[in-house]
Scaffold this active site. Structure first.
Site, PDB file in Angstrom:
ATOM      1  N   SER A  10      69.696  39.974  40.818  1.00 32.31           N
ATOM      2  CA  SER A  10      69.221  40.917  41.875  1.00 32.31           C
ATOM      3  C   SER A  10      68.463  39.973  43.162  1.00 32.31           C
ATOM      4  O   SER A  10      68.629  40.686  44.063  1.00 32.31           O
ATOM      5  CB  SER A  10      68.162  41.826  41.336  1.00 32.31           C
ATOM      6  OG  SER A  10      68.749  42.555  40.416  1.00 32.31           O
ATOM      7  N   THR A  11      68.098  38.826  42.839  1.00 32.19           N
ATOM      8  CA  THR A  11      67.455  38.174  44.092  1.00 32.19           C
ATOM      9  C   THR A  11      67.774  36.840  44.042  1.00 32.19           C
ATOM     10  O   THR A  11      68.408  36.340  43.365  1.00 32.19           O
ATOM     11  CB  THR A  11      65.709  38.092  43.863  1.00 32.19           C
ATOM     12  OG1 THR A  11      65.534  37.463  42.609  1.00 32.19           O
ATOM     13  CG2 THR A  11      65.318  39.734  43.597  1.00 32.19           C
TER      14      THR A  11
END
Length: 184
Positions: A10-11
């Protein structure tokens, strides 16, 4: 009949190495990866590339895929229409079987539930902080008076945006100000 791996986190500060290792161990000849939120498929370029080129008899192998049951169903539907299947590296997901498809659907429901719970908790936290006077919102990133002064000099919104390093929509004087000042 290719085995295509897809890894995502996600990041940008998260690590893909465990997923990449698992996909290689699963026999993937091609592996695409990206660091972007799984809450939506809209901006997942690598996933879109795989879905565009995957063909009959191919298998998409994943570790994680979606946090929305709608997105998950769309991906599975796209794969099915192309004659491809979905398999997971560590869960009994194989859309080539009835049990694997059922398990995938259940995981998708719980993933979406978790995302919705997280969103509710965040909104509750913001509401509490606002009630306590702690949360003030994001600080203003532009000076409304500076935009108005440049506009008064006859400078176009496009030129104002370029000079201040902001989006053109934010350079229109009628749009400048805080959300409170604008009645939002």
């Amino acid at each position: 009949m290719a085995r295509i791996g897809y890894a995502s986190v996600s990041t940008t500060h998260q690590d893909l190495s465990l997923q990449l290792t698992a996909l290689k161990a699963a026999g993937c000849e091609v592996i695409r990866s990206e660091k972007i939120s799984a809450t939506s498929t809209n901006s997942r370029v690598e996933l879109a590339t795989i879905l565009a080129f995957i063909g009959v008899g191919d298998t998409l192998v994943i570790d994680r895929l979606a946090r929305s049951i709608g997105d998950l169903q769309d991906i599975v539907s796209t794969l099915k229409a192309k004659g491809a299947i979905l398999q997971a590296t560590e869960k009994p997901i194989d859309t080539g079987t009835a049990a694997g498809k059922a398990f995938l659907d259940m995981l998708g429901v719980f993933a979406e539930f978790e995302t919705n719970l997280r969103r509710e908790r965040q909104l509750e936290g913001v509401a509490t902080a606002k009630a306590e006077g702690v949360y003030k919102g994001r600080p203003a990133s532009i000076d409304p008076e500076e935009v108005r002064a440049l506009k008064a000099e006859g400078i176009s919104p496009t030129e104002i945006a370029r000079r201040l390093g902001i989006g053109r929509a934010r350079a229109a004087p009628e749009r400048v100000g805080t959300a409170r000042e604008l009645g939002r």
